[in-house]
Motif scaffolding. Sequence first.
Motif, mmCIF file in Angstrom:
data_model
loop_
_atom_site.group_PDB
_atom_site.id
_atom_site.type_symbol
_atom_site.label_atom_id
_atom_site.label_comp_id
_atom_site.label_asym_id
_atom_site.label_seq_id
_atom_site.Cartn_x
_atom_site.Cartn_y
_atom_site.Cartn_z
ATOM 1 N N ALA A 1 0.816 -1.068 -0.100
ATOM 2 C CA ALA A 1 -0.030 -0.153 -0.066
ATOM 3 C C ALA A 1 0.901 1.437 0.057
ATOM 4 O O ALA A 1 0.591 2.011 -0.622
ATOM 5 C CB ALA A 1 -0.993 -0.093 1.209
ATOM 6 N N ARG A 2 1.991 1.189 0.609
ATOM 7 C CA ARG A 2 3.036 2.367 0.738
ATOM 8 C C ARG A 2 3.436 2.601 -0.564
ATOM 9 O O ARG A 2 3.504 3.881 -1.077
ATOM 10 C CB ARG A 2 3.812 2.407 2.005
ATOM 11 C CG ARG A 2 3.242 2.469 3.234
ATOM 12 C CD ARG A 2 4.457 2.559 4.391
ATOM 13 N NE ARG A 2 5.096 1.461 4.440
ATOM 14 C CZ ARG A 2 4.855 0.651 5.371
ATOM 15 N NH1 ARG A 2 3.718 0.355 6.082
ATOM 16 N NH2 ARG A 2 5.707 -0.508 5.613
ATOM 17 N N ASP A 3 3.989 1.361 -1.188
ATOM 18 C CA ASP A 3 4.670 1.567 -2.569
ATOM 19 C C ASP A 3 3.563 1.956 -3.609
ATOM 20 O O ASP A 3 4.275 2.827 -4.139
ATOM 21 C CB ASP A 3 5.176 -0.092 -2.783
ATOM 22 C CG ASP A 3 6.355 -0.477 -1.821
ATOM 23 O OD1 ASP A 3 6.766 0.222 -1.070
ATOM 24 O OD2 ASP A 3 6.462 -1.889 -1.899
ATOM 25 N N LEU A 4 2.556 1.473 -3.532
ATOM 26 C CA LEU A 4 1.715 1.944 -4.672
ATOM 27 C C LEU A 4 1.109 3.334 -4.453
ATOM 28 O O LEU A 4 0.742 3.812 -5.460
ATOM 29 C CB LEU A 4 0.428 0.851 -4.903
ATOM 30 C CG LEU A 4 0.843 -0.706 -5.170
ATOM 31 C CD1 LEU A 4 -0.591 -1.622 -5.360
ATOM 32 C CD2 LEU A 4 1.642 -0.621 -6.415
ATOM 33 N N ALA A 5 1.125 3.900 -3.363
ATOM 34 C CA ALA A 5 0.717 5.172 -3.249
ATOM 35 C C ALA A 5 1.667 6.197 -3.900
ATOM 36 O O ALA A 5 1.210 7.261 -4.562
ATOM 37 C CB ALA A 5 0.849 5.625 -1.511
ATOM 38 N N ALA A 6 2.868 5.905 -4.057
ATOM 39 C CA ALA A 6 3.877 6.678 -5.148
ATOM 40 C C ALA A 6 3.431 6.511 -6.427
ATOM 41 O O ALA A 6 3.861 7.439 -7.323
ATOM 42 C CB ALA A 6 5.160 6.176 -5.119
ATOM 43 N N ASP A 7 2.579 5.698 -6.964
ATOM 44 C CA ASP A 7 2.051 5.514 -8.196
ATOM 45 C C ASP A 7 0.424 5.736 -8.125
ATOM 46 O O ASP A 7 -0.190 5.442 -9.284
ATOM 47 C CB ASP A 7 2.053 4.170 -8.657
ATOM 48 C CG ASP A 7 3.476 3.309 -8.787
ATOM 49 O OD1 ASP A 7 4.531 4.437 -9.325
ATOM 50 O OD2 ASP A 7 3.869 2.314 -8.712
ATOM 51 N N LYS A 8 0.191 6.621 -7.256
ATOM 52 C CA LYS A 8 -1.354 7.197 -7.459
ATOM 53 C C LYS A 8 -2.193 6.198 -7.335
ATOM 54 O O LYS A 8 -3.550 6.401 -7.673
ATOM 55 C CB LYS A 8 -1.622 8.190 -8.332
ATOM 56 C CG LYS A 8 -0.500 9.160 -8.491
ATOM 57 C CD LYS A 8 -0.362 10.234 -7.332
ATOM 58 C CE LYS A 8 0.723 11.244 -7.455
ATOM 59 N NZ LYS A 8 0.845 11.845 -6.199
ATOM 60 N N VAL A 9 -2.102 5.019 -6.553
ATOM 61 C CA VAL A 9 -3.062 3.807 -6.332
ATOM 62 C C VAL A 9 -3.104 3.770 -4.926
ATOM 63 O O VAL A 9 -2.477 3.610 -4.091
ATOM 64 C CB VAL A 9 -2.353 2.405 -6.967
ATOM 65 C CG1 VAL A 9 -3.191 1.224 -6.592
ATOM 66 C CG2 VAL A 9 -1.941 2.351 -8.332
ATOM 67 N N ASP A 10 -4.355 3.965 -4.542
ATOM 68 C CA ASP A 10 -4.923 4.080 -3.162
ATOM 69 C C ASP A 10 -5.444 2.683 -2.742
ATOM 70 O O ASP A 10 -6.368 2.289 -3.169
ATOM 71 C CB ASP A 10 -6.079 4.998 -2.986
ATOM 72 C CG ASP A 10 -6.199 5.641 -1.756
ATOM 73 O OD1 ASP A 10 -5.478 5.515 -0.637
ATOM 74 O OD2 ASP A 10 -7.407 6.235 -1.384
ATOM 75 N N VAL A 11 -4.561 2.116 -1.833
ATOM 76 C CA VAL A 11 -5.025 0.770 -1.295
ATOM 77 C C VAL A 11 -5.434 0.587 0.191
ATOM 78 O O VAL A 11 -4.800 1.329 1.242
ATOM 79 C CB VAL A 11 -3.592 -0.169 -1.347
ATOM 80 C CG1 VAL A 11 -3.985 -1.596 -0.895
ATOM 81 C CG2 VAL A 11 -3.256 -0.230 -2.746
ATOM 82 N N ALA A 12 -6.460 0.088 0.518
ATOM 83 C CA ALA A 12 -7.051 -0.324 1.751
ATOM 84 C C ALA A 12 -6.563 -1.691 2.100
ATOM 85 O O ALA A 12 -6.499 -2.403 1.477
ATOM 86 C CB ALA A 12 -8.458 -0.187 1.973
ATOM 87 N N VAL A 13 -6.556 -1.743 3.474
ATOM 88 C CA VAL A 13 -6.213 -3.024 3.837
ATOM 89 C C VAL A 13 -7.039 -3.544 5.101
ATOM 90 O O VAL A 13 -7.096 -2.844 6.116
ATOM 91 C CB VAL A 13 -4.666 -3.024 4.459
ATOM 92 C CG1 VAL A 13 -4.197 -4.366 5.222
ATOM 93 C CG2 VAL A 13 -3.690 -2.827 3.306
ATOM 94 N N LEU A 14 -7.704 -4.614 5.069
ATOM 95 C CA LEU A 14 -8.403 -5.080 5.912
ATOM 96 C C LEU A 14 -7.988 -6.404 6.453
ATOM 97 O O LEU A 14 -7.935 -7.410 5.962
ATOM 98 C CB LEU A 14 -9.962 -5.304 5.488
ATOM 99 C CG LEU A 14 -10.838 -6.035 6.469
ATOM 100 C CD1 LEU A 14 -11.378 -5.055 7.642
ATOM 101 C CD2 LEU A 14 -12.200 -6.536 5.717
ATOM 102 N N HIS A 15 -7.451 -6.260 7.861
ATOM 103 C CA HIS A 15 -6.828 -7.503 8.542
ATOM 104 C C HIS A 15 -7.749 -8.344 9.197
ATOM 105 O O HIS A 15 -8.492 -7.782 10.021
ATOM 106 C CB HIS A 15 -5.635 -6.795 9.497
ATOM 107 C CG HIS A 15 -4.955 -7.985 10.311
ATOM 108 N ND1 HIS A 15 -4.447 -9.222 9.693
ATOM 109 C CD2 HIS A 15 -4.869 -8.058 11.467
ATOM 110 C CE1 HIS A 15 -4.020 -10.001 10.519
ATOM 111 N NE2 HIS A 15 -4.065 -9.238 11.698
ATOM 112 N N CYS A 16 -7.791 -9.631 8.658
ATOM 113 C CA CYS A 16 -8.645 -10.818 9.319
ATOM 114 C C CYS A 16 -7.771 -11.624 10.431
ATOM 115 O O CYS A 16 -7.580 -12.877 9.655
ATOM 116 C CB CYS A 16 -9.544 -11.308 8.321
ATOM 117 S SG CYS A 16 -10.555 -10.302 7.266
#
Length: 335
Positions: free
Chosen positions: A230-245
């Motif tokens: 998610a941190r890496d893709l933020a640099a490419d303007k990709v917004d990633v959510a993470v739901l931990h189960c």
Amino acid sequence: MNTAVAEKKPRLTTSAMIASIAAEGQRVKAAPFGKALVELAATRPDIVGMTADLAKYTDLHLFAQAYPERFFQMGMAEQLLMGAAGGLAKEGLVPFATTYAVFGTRRAYDFIHQVIAEENLNVKMCCALPGLTTGYGPSHQATEDIAMMRGIPGLTIVDPCDALDIEQAVPQIAAHQGPVYMRLLRGNVPLVLDEYDYRFELGKAKLLRDGADVLVISSGFLTMRALEVARDLAADKVDVAVLHCPTIKPLDEAAIVEAVRYRHRLVVVAENHSIVGGLGEAVASTLLRHRVQPAGFQLAGLPDAFLDAGALPTLHERYGISREALGARIKRWLD
């Protein structure tokens, strides 16, 4: 004649059995399971520790040192380990039984099913080397353990992400009435969730970060990978959510449905387990039964195959669960 002998440099070796999943320089905590159990047992005289000749490699040796009179070494006999744990539970004790995940599930499955689960006994099975956390090949890679254990009625399944998850899970699974199977990370375990104001709650999923483009639903150390990606893709303007189960069974279906419904984004389930029978299929079933249709759905798990032996970084890259490989897969699925 020059008779000087060149000094030999020591050969550096890494055990594929106990290799760490922590990256170089990453924050870690040593033996979080063993330390948490020792701390809990100080106020819980009913807790006993048991293992099948693997105390050192499941961090249970710390419990053995602290409470030798409450520690039981059963030898290399996993069926005996689970059968005896069931017997001690019938006497009112709370056994924490440790071994490797492949041995605890494959070798002892019938004893867990018939002796422990059918009578809803209070046994906590904490099994190391889950999924692809060892390079020793199929004999020690428990890539199908969740699939096996999900089929046992009434069994709670926990797949913690990091040291904090483990520390907080130990007292909660001890307090839970009934059998629990926890996938165990041992040794120097990464510490990541403390940066997200996280607290483990048995049976609950936690949204660690939100994002408009992709939702990664994950468990185990793949949550750590998802946060990195998610941190890496933020640099490419990709917004990633993470739901931990962290609890696979019972699954927090309400949280999953809430995270997917009415949001037009790709859903990726990332897990350190075969794509057959694990978190991915559980999430897919949940969405189907609740009539929730995501914009896209992909499984980022291990292949339905007998995996290779080798160094963990190489294997994680080969099978698509390294930081770089997982990020590349998500970017490809977005195209």
